[in-house]
Design an enzyme around this catalytic site. Structure first.
Site, PDB file in Angstrom:
ATOM      1  N   CYS A  87       0.836  -1.198   0.000  1.00 22.89           N
ATOM      2  CA  CYS A  87       0.000   0.000   0.000  1.00 22.89           C
ATOM      3  C   CYS A  87       0.879   1.259   0.000  1.00 22.89           C
ATOM      4  O   CYS A  87       1.513   1.535  -1.016  1.00 22.89           O
ATOM      5  CB  CYS A  87      -0.981  -0.033   1.170  1.00 22.89           C
ATOM      6  SG  CYS A  87      -2.416   1.052   0.917  1.00 22.89           S
ATOM      7  N   HIS A 171      -3.929  -5.276   0.441  1.00 19.09           N
ATOM      8  CA  HIS A 171      -3.478  -5.704   1.772  1.00 19.09           C
ATOM      9  C   HIS A 171      -3.703  -7.197   2.002  1.00 19.09           C
ATOM     10  O   HIS A 171      -4.665  -7.595   2.678  1.00 19.09           O
ATOM     11  CB  HIS A 171      -4.220  -4.925   2.854  1.00 19.09           C
ATOM     12  CG  HIS A 171      -3.831  -3.498   2.970  1.00 19.09           C
ATOM     13  ND1 HIS A 171      -2.730  -3.074   3.686  1.00 19.09           N
ATOM     14  CD2 HIS A 171      -4.398  -2.384   2.448  1.00 19.09           C
ATOM     15  CE1 HIS A 171      -2.642  -1.757   3.608  1.00 19.09           C
ATOM     16  NE2 HIS A 171      -3.628  -1.305   2.858  1.00 19.09           N
ATOM     17  N   GLU A 173      -1.834  -8.948   3.908  1.00 22.19           N
ATOM     18  CA  GLU A 173      -1.176  -9.286   5.175  1.00 22.19           C
ATOM     19  C   GLU A 173      -2.140  -9.448   6.342  1.00 22.19           C
ATOM     20  O   GLU A 173      -1.735  -9.856   7.436  1.00 22.19           O
ATOM     21  CB  GLU A 173      -0.128  -8.225   5.523  1.00 22.19           C
ATOM     22  CG  GLU A 173      -0.656  -6.911   6.083  1.00 22.19           C
ATOM     23  CD  GLU A 173      -1.104  -5.907   5.031  1.00 22.19           C
ATOM     24  OE1 GLU A 173      -1.284  -4.738   5.382  1.00 22.19           O
ATOM     25  OE2 GLU A 173      -1.283  -6.303   3.859  1.00 22.19           O
TER      26      GLU A 173
END
Length: 230
Positions: A87, A171, A173
């Site tokens: 990001c 994202h 993660e």
């Protein structure tokens, strides 16, 4: 083994599944607002991970540590050090490679598919059209010489490969606990309605059980590159 440097910009935007997939020691640093920001030298680390955050990637006057991050990423790519930017981290990586940032160009918040348009050892673990979490309003141009890996209609550059570096605008993660943290953090959800927050929470319950194992596999591939460097 030398640690992986993880650069953070907000306490709630940690490495999450990246750390789990790495199977390597990590060293976390936050230098965002330091005038004399100093990051470890590349001889001290086996890889570099740069996480997300709410600030503009080019706001060096407001956040002087961004200059040190950009310089480190440029040097790391030149030195073929494994790099992962997520990001904001991808946007800083793009700037380090001479690309342009476009502020407030495309707001995407919530779970939605990305089209994977080229093969990549790491990103391929997510599949051809994974549904992932988006949380951004700025975009970047594809850096010169980089390979476009993923795209959406609103954000043409969702992922790219530049030598040893992988940039991800989205994202992967997050696990369920980290999503809950984001959805209870005012800085993250201040502009969202309760209905929008509930929609993201519901979509997370649907998509994260399948996405998280695939993302962990992707980050494990990054971990292999890191361990190969030692």
């Amino acid at each position: 083994m030398r640690p992986v440097l993880v650069v953070m910009h907000a306490p709630h935007e940690g490495p999450g599944l990246i750390a789990r997939g790495l199977d390597a020691p990590i060293r976390v640093r936050t230098v965002l607002d330091l005038d004399d920001a100093r990051l470890p030298g590349l001889d001290e680390v086996s890889g570099v991970v740069v996480m997300g955050g709410p600030m503009d990637a080019d706001d060096v006057p407001g956040h002087p540590g961004l200059a040190a991050e950009r310089a480190l990423l440029a040097t790391a790519v030149d030195a073929d050090v494994p790099v992962l930017g997520v990001c904001l981290g991808m946007q800083i990586l793009a700037l380090a490679l001479g690309s342009r940032l476009h502020l407030r160009a495309a707001t995407e918040i919530g779970f939605a598919p990305v089209d994977v348009v080229a093969e990549d050892l790491m990103l391929g673990a997510l599949g051809e059209r994974p549904t992932v979490l988006h949380w951004h309003s700025d975009t970047v141009d594809l850096p010169s010489g980089a390979t476009l890996l993923a795209s959406t209609a609103a954000t043409p550059v969702q992922a790219f490969r530049a030598g040893s570096a992988l940039g991800l605008q989205f994202h992967p993660e997050l696990d369920a606990g980290m999503l809950d943290l984001w959805l209870s953090t005012p800085d993250m959800v201040g502009d969202l309605s309760p209905e929008e927050i509930d929609e993201i929470r519901t979509a997370g319950a649907e998509h994260l059980p399948g996405l998280a194992p695939a993302a962990t596999k992707m980050f494990a591939a990054f971990g292999e590159l890191v361990r190969a460097r030692g």
